[in-house]
Scaffold this motif. Structure first.
Motif: not given
Length: 413
Positions: A255-279
């Motif tokens: 998962a990248v971005g707010k995907i983990g939050d949207i799914f209450a972190h269910r079914g997510v193996t790894t999560l990456r976040k960053a500030a801004g679309n380009m990052a």
């Protein structure tokens, strides 16, 4: 085995929703109205961009064709050649809302047919019992806001009083959401997160989809700025989503971005976040590089929605689309035969529309599937068709709510 990648351009609707009038959005079209503003010079901004909207890479994947399928809109140059193995279509939402969880859950093959709870556009917006419980259980001197508001407007209006009193800024919108803004240093980031967990529990009986932590920094209205430490506390999906099905089949969900939050972190193996679309795009590329057979990369690019759609900024939205488009070839270069790459959206947020909220629209369905024929997937009757296509591509069992269009674009590689 194969890999699948779905990138969500948050709020990049393409109009034409059959039920738009029921939401007060008949005629809304995020893509068309941005393109029209660019063509007429209304989206020119010195130092940012000027002239017609230029999206050559997404056009080569079939964006103009998708727009025509969705609403009959003709985006020039609609006659531009398409990339081999590219595919295009549009999808109509069947979930009852036009919000982030509904759109993403439906993309993940779980449409939401029940009605989310929402707060009225009154002052105060929250029921007295909820407000009292928030103050009591959060051990607070009170709350500020308690109204419908744009996020930055709420911070600009109440930020100084918040810093002085320690009262968090609580606001909502037409979506099923309760947002809480607080200063990272004066109030404390961890304290904000803990308070949001309390409010999440209190909002469960009201069927509120998300409680969102909105931290900010700065000392005056002129210098207040939201940080990248946003966190969404969402209701857990009531049934298995595509993410659950993939992980149960021993694949991974990156998962990248707010995907983990949207799914209450269910079914997510790894999560990456960053500030801004380009990052965020950088993180998505890293996830693509990490993905192996059976993996699914699911990325959300929130700036289109939060920075430009809600703020009704066609020029900023256009510039963000053009910047994103310039990076699409980097993702395509990482694809191998047998991969499936999809660009889509979760709802609309027409920056020329009245108000500051999401708009009910169809979404684009464009992408590349090296080794397949490609072509038109037509107009899909639910976003869930995206999830079921990913499921078929990855070789996992069929779900209950959507129909794969895999056969329409060439079948198994």
């Amino acid at each position: 085995m194969a890999r699948a990648f779905v990138f969500v351009l948050d709020s990049f609707g393409i109009g034409g929703a059959a039920d738009a009038a029921e939401f007060g959005d008949e005629g809304a079209n995020t893509f068309a109205h941005i393109a029209d503003a660019c063509r007429s010079g209304k989206a020119d901004r010195p130092g940012l961009r000027n002239g017609p909207l230029l999206l050559p890479n997404m056009t080569a994947l079939g964006l103009a064709h998708a727009a025509h399928i969705a609403s009959g809109y003709d985006f020039e140059p609609a006659s531009a050649p398409l990339l081999p193995s590219s595919f295009h279509g549009a999808a109509q939402e069947i979930s009852s809302g036009k919000d982030t969880p509904s759109g993403h859950w439906e993309i993940a093959a779980l449409p939401m047919r029940f009605g989310w709870g929402r707060f009225p556009d009154t002052v105060p917006a929250f029921p007295p019992a909820l407000t009292e419980a928030m103050i009591r259980e959060g051990n607070l001197p009170g709350i500020l806001g308690n109204c419908h508001s744009d996020g930055m407007a709420a911070i600009e209006v109440f930020g100084a009083e918040h810093v002085a009193t320690g009262k968090p800024i609580c606001y909502t919108s037409v979506d099923s959401v309760l947002q809480i803004a607080a200063h990272e240093e004066h109030f404390g980031l961890d304290r904000l997160y803990e308070f949001c967990k309390i409010v999440r529990r209190l909002c469960d009986p009201l069927k509120i989809g998300r409680v969102i932590a909105r931290p900010f920094l700065g000392e005056t209205a002129d210098t207040f700025k939201r940080t990248a430490n946003r966190r969404d506390y969402a209701v857990s999906p009531p049934e298995p989503t595509l993410l659950d099905r993939i992980t149960e089949a021993h694949g991974r969900v990156l998962a990248v971005g707010k995907i983990g939050d949207i799914f209450a972190h269910r079914g997510v193996t790894t999560l990456r976040k960053a500030a801004g679309n380009m990052a965020m795009f950088d993180q998505a590329l890293e996830a693509m590089k990490e993905a192996i057979d059976g993996d699914f990369v699911f990325a959300n690019f929130v700036d289109f929605d939060s920075e430009f759609g809600h703020r009704r900024d066609p020029a900023g939205y256009a510039a963000a689309l053009e910047a994103f488009d310039c990076r699409v070839p980097e993702a395509l270069a990482l694809l191998a035969p047998g991969d499936l790459f999809v660009l889509t959206a979760d709802h609309g947020n027409d920056p020329t529309w009245r108000g500051t909220d999401h708009t009910r629209e169809r979404i684009p369905l464009i992408g590349l599937a090296p080794g397949l024929t490609g072509g038109s997937a037509g107009l899909r009757t639910t976003f869930s068709d995206i999830g079921e296509t990913v499921a078929e591509h990855l070789g996992i069992g069929r779900g209950k709510y959507g129909t794969s269009f895999y056969g329409d674009i060439g079948g198994h590689a």
